[in-house]
Write a protein that holds these residues in place. Structure first.
Motif, PDB file in Angstrom:
ATOM      1  N   GLU A  65      44.434 -20.558  45.602  1.00 53.16           N
ATOM      2  CA  GLU A  65      44.609 -21.162  44.194  1.00 53.16           C
ATOM      3  C   GLU A  65      45.687 -21.721  44.201  1.00 53.16           C
ATOM      4  O   GLU A  65      46.970 -21.598  44.562  1.00 53.16           O
ATOM      5  CB  GLU A  65      44.672 -20.025  43.092  1.00 53.16           C
ATOM      6  N   GLY A  66      45.700 -22.929  43.566  1.00 52.58           N
ATOM      7  CA  GLY A  66      47.153 -23.901  43.256  1.00 52.58           C
ATOM      8  C   GLY A  66      48.016 -23.249  42.254  1.00 52.58           C
ATOM      9  O   GLY A  66      47.586 -22.314  41.929  1.00 52.58           O
ATOM     10  N   HIS A  67      49.346 -23.855  42.344  1.00 56.45           N
ATOM     11  CA  HIS A  67      50.201 -23.154  41.291  1.00 56.45           C
ATOM     12  C   HIS A  67      50.493 -23.976  40.151  1.00 56.45           C
ATOM     13  O   HIS A  67      50.158 -25.150  39.497  1.00 56.45           O
ATOM     14  CB  HIS A  67      51.543 -23.200  42.012  1.00 56.45           C
ATOM     15  N   ASP A  68      50.867 -23.259  38.988  1.00 48.41           N
ATOM     16  CA  ASP A  68      50.877 -23.663  37.597  1.00 48.41           C
ATOM     17  C   ASP A  68      52.269 -24.461  37.378  1.00 48.41           C
ATOM     18  O   ASP A  68      53.280 -24.501  38.308  1.00 48.41           O
ATOM     19  CB  ASP A  68      51.089 -22.442  36.640  1.00 48.41           C
ATOM     20  N   VAL A  69      52.482 -25.056  36.382  1.00 49.65           N
ATOM     21  CA  VAL A  69      53.726 -25.677  35.944  1.00 49.65           C
ATOM     22  C   VAL A  69      54.684 -24.624  35.737  1.00 49.65           C
ATOM     23  O   VAL A  69      54.598 -23.430  35.504  1.00 49.65           O
ATOM     24  CB  VAL A  69      53.514 -26.701  34.570  1.00 49.65           C
ATOM     25  N   PRO A  70      55.813 -25.091  36.153  1.00 46.70           N
ATOM     26  CA  PRO A  70      56.886 -23.783  35.871  1.00 46.70           C
ATOM     27  C   PRO A  70      57.298 -23.854  34.423  1.00 46.70           C
ATOM     28  O   PRO A  70      56.919 -24.486  33.656  1.00 46.70           O
ATOM     29  CB  PRO A  70      58.393 -24.581  36.440  1.00 46.70           C
ATOM     30  N   LYS A  71      57.515 -22.218  34.201  1.00 50.14           N
ATOM     31  CA  LYS A  71      57.826 -21.837  32.999  1.00 50.14           C
ATOM     32  C   LYS A  71      59.038 -22.728  32.356  1.00 50.14           C
ATOM     33  O   LYS A  71      60.144 -22.592  32.840  1.00 50.14           O
ATOM     34  CB  LYS A  71      58.074 -20.490  33.155  1.00 50.14           C
ATOM     35  N   ARG A  72      59.047 -23.279  31.242  1.00 57.45           N
ATOM     36  CA  ARG A  72      60.015 -24.015  30.511  1.00 57.45           C
ATOM     37  C   ARG A  72      60.886 -23.361  29.646  1.00 57.45           C
ATOM     38  O   ARG A  72      61.839 -23.659  29.195  1.00 57.45           O
ATOM     39  CB  ARG A  72      59.287 -25.286  29.874  1.00 57.45           C
ATOM     40  N   SER A  73      60.300 -22.445  28.935  1.00 57.42           N
ATOM     41  CA  SER A  73      60.923 -21.687  27.973  1.00 57.42           C
ATOM     42  C   SER A  73      60.426 -20.230  27.772  1.00 57.42           C
ATOM     43  O   SER A  73      59.058 -19.889  28.410  1.00 57.42           O
ATOM     44  CB  SER A  73      61.094 -22.329  26.731  1.00 57.42           C
ATOM     45  N   TYR A  74      61.035 -19.348  27.082  1.00 56.67           N
ATOM     46  CA  TYR A  74      60.470 -17.867  26.798  1.00 56.67           C
ATOM     47  C   TYR A  74      58.982 -18.081  26.431  1.00 56.67           C
ATOM     48  O   TYR A  74      58.356 -17.032  26.915  1.00 56.67           O
ATOM     49  CB  TYR A  74      61.405 -17.136  25.726  1.00 56.67           C
ATOM     50  N   ASP A  75      58.857 -18.732  25.380  1.00 58.16           N
ATOM     51  CA  ASP A  75      57.330 -18.933  24.877  1.00 58.16           C
ATOM     52  C   ASP A  75      56.472 -19.719  25.367  1.00 58.16           C
ATOM     53  O   ASP A  75      55.410 -19.966  24.984  1.00 58.16           O
ATOM     54  CB  ASP A  75      57.502 -19.030  23.182  1.00 58.16           C
ATOM     55  N   HIS A  76      56.771 -20.398  26.573  1.00 56.05           N
ATOM     56  CA  HIS A  76      55.786 -21.249  27.078  1.00 56.05           C
ATOM     57  C   HIS A  76      55.084 -20.827  27.909  1.00 56.05           C
ATOM     58  O   HIS A  76      55.353 -19.899  28.772  1.00 56.05           O
ATOM     59  CB  HIS A  76      56.747 -22.361  27.955  1.00 56.05           C
ATOM     60  N   ASN A  77      53.512 -21.040  27.864  1.00 57.13           N
ATOM     61  CA  ASN A  77      52.650 -20.114  28.614  1.00 57.13           C
ATOM     62  C   ASN A  77      52.088 -21.351  29.692  1.00 57.13           C
ATOM     63  O   ASN A  77      51.365 -22.157  29.522  1.00 57.13           O
ATOM     64  CB  ASN A  77      51.561 -19.880  27.968  1.00 57.13           C
ATOM     65  N   PRO A  78      52.636 -21.343  31.157  1.00 52.31           N
ATOM     66  CA  PRO A  78      51.943 -22.110  31.784  1.00 52.31           C
ATOM     67  C   PRO A  78      50.652 -22.146  32.145  1.00 52.31           C
ATOM     68  O   PRO A  78      49.876 -23.077  32.689  1.00 52.31           O
ATOM     69  CB  PRO A  78      52.836 -21.749  33.296  1.00 52.31           C
ATOM     70  N   LYS A 146      42.464 -26.747  34.107  1.00 52.12           N
ATOM     71  CA  LYS A 146      41.823 -27.259  35.490  1.00 52.12           C
ATOM     72  C   LYS A 146      43.003 -26.536  36.562  1.00 52.12           C
ATOM     73  O   LYS A 146      44.077 -26.813  36.311  1.00 52.12           O
ATOM     74  CB  LYS A 146      42.075 -28.567  35.553  1.00 52.12           C
ATOM     75  N   VAL A 147      42.230 -25.876  37.465  1.00 50.50           N
ATOM     76  CA  VAL A 147      43.191 -25.498  38.425  1.00 50.50           C
ATOM     77  C   VAL A 147      42.638 -25.909  39.819  1.00 50.50           C
ATOM     78  O   VAL A 147      41.382 -26.326  40.143  1.00 50.50           O
ATOM     79  CB  VAL A 147      43.089 -23.825  38.638  1.00 50.50           C
ATOM     80  N   PHE A 148      43.766 -25.911  40.848  1.00 49.77           N
ATOM     81  CA  PHE A 148      43.186 -26.381  42.139  1.00 49.77           C
ATOM     82  C   PHE A 148      42.903 -25.184  42.879  1.00 49.77           C
ATOM     83  O   PHE A 148      43.331 -23.961  43.030  1.00 49.77           O
ATOM     84  CB  PHE A 148      44.469 -26.809  42.974  1.00 49.77           C
ATOM     85  N   ARG A 149      41.850 -25.349  43.934  1.00 48.53           N
ATOM     86  CA  ARG A 149      41.388 -24.345  44.932  1.00 48.53           C
ATOM     87  C   ARG A 149      41.242 -24.941  46.241  1.00 48.53           C
ATOM     88  O   ARG A 149      40.642 -26.189  46.411  1.00 48.53           O
ATOM     89  CB  ARG A 149      40.021 -23.732  44.369  1.00 48.53           C
TER      90      ARG A 149
END
Ligand SMILES: [Zn+2]
Length: 237
Positions: A65-78, A146-149
């Motif tokens: 599986e591809g990877h998520d956006v980086p977590k930007r803050s405590y309450d950000h959910n990638p 959407k995710v990469f595979r």
């Protein structure tokens, strides 16, 4: 027998894995062309893994599986966002770089990207699964995002590595499920069952497949160091 055309299961500590790649720390799961001649990915099939990676039943195909956006803050959910193809500035992300390599391959302009794959077995314990060809990539809907595979197949183009690695690759190794590896690793205490060595360990299946070996369970798998693994292989062949 072709010495390299099977998934390897060489056990490494985190430090040994980084040393093998000549890098201080391997922090990212996806590392496009980290080495001039190949890329590196870290996979995990553990229950708490952040991404869904798996080895197919055929034992030579990996879905990554591809990877998520980086977590930007405590309450950000990638996990609530599409996996990114590009960075905000327009440069390709790791997802994008690997996808671009697939596109080049599919257009017939280059051979498949060569990818060295490591799998996390336990904290600090990794398995080198060998070199794979990156043959396909798709973007799929996963829930609301959407995710990469990526699809990787065990490569028969390379017989890479030190002479030591080539010797190891001649030992009978077949795919051993992660669950079994974890159980065996714990039972054997992370040591060769013959001599207690803790480095260069391998999962040894006690009945070679070529002689009608049975299904794999922790009962017929054990940890051996390189020396004892090779001694055993010499006796069988
Ligand atoms: Zn030993």
């Amino acid at each position: 027998m072709a010495p390299h055309n099977k998934i390897r299961d060489d056990i490494l500590s985190y430090r040994e894995m980084c040393d093998a790649e000549n890098i201080q720390t391997l922090q990212r799961g996806m590392n496009f062309r980290m080495n001039p001649s190949y890329s590196v990915i870290l996979m995990s099939q553990r229950a708490n893994a952040p991404y869904r990676d798996k080895v197919y039943e055929d034992g030579i195909t990996i879905e990554y599986e591809g990877h998520d956006v980086p977590k930007r803050s405590y309450d950000h959910n990638p996990k609530a966002e599409d996996q990114p193809h590009k960075l905000p500035g327009g440069k390709l992300t790791q997802n994008g770089l690997f996808a671009q390599a697939v596109a080049r391959f599919k257009s017939g302009n280059s051979p498949p990207e060569l990818v060295k794959v490591y799998e996390k077995i336990l904290p600090g314990v990794w398995s080198l699964k060998g070199y794979f060809d990156l043959v396909d990539c798709k973007v799929v809907q996963d829930g609301s995002r959407k995710v990469f595979r990526y699809i990787l197949q065990l490569s028969d183009r390379v017989d890479v590595g030190s002479s030591e690695n080539q010797t190891i690759s001649q030992v009978h190794t077949r795919l051993i499920p992660s669950e079994v590896k974890k159980e065996v690793w714990k039972r054997d205490g992370g040591r060769c069952v013959m001599c207690g060595e803790t480095k260069n360990l391998h999962f040894d299946h006690d009945l070679p497949f070529s002689k009608g070996g049975t299904s794999i369970s922790a009962k017929n798998v054990r940890l051996l160091c390189m020396k004892h693994n090779l001694q055993k292989s010499a006796r069988i062949e």
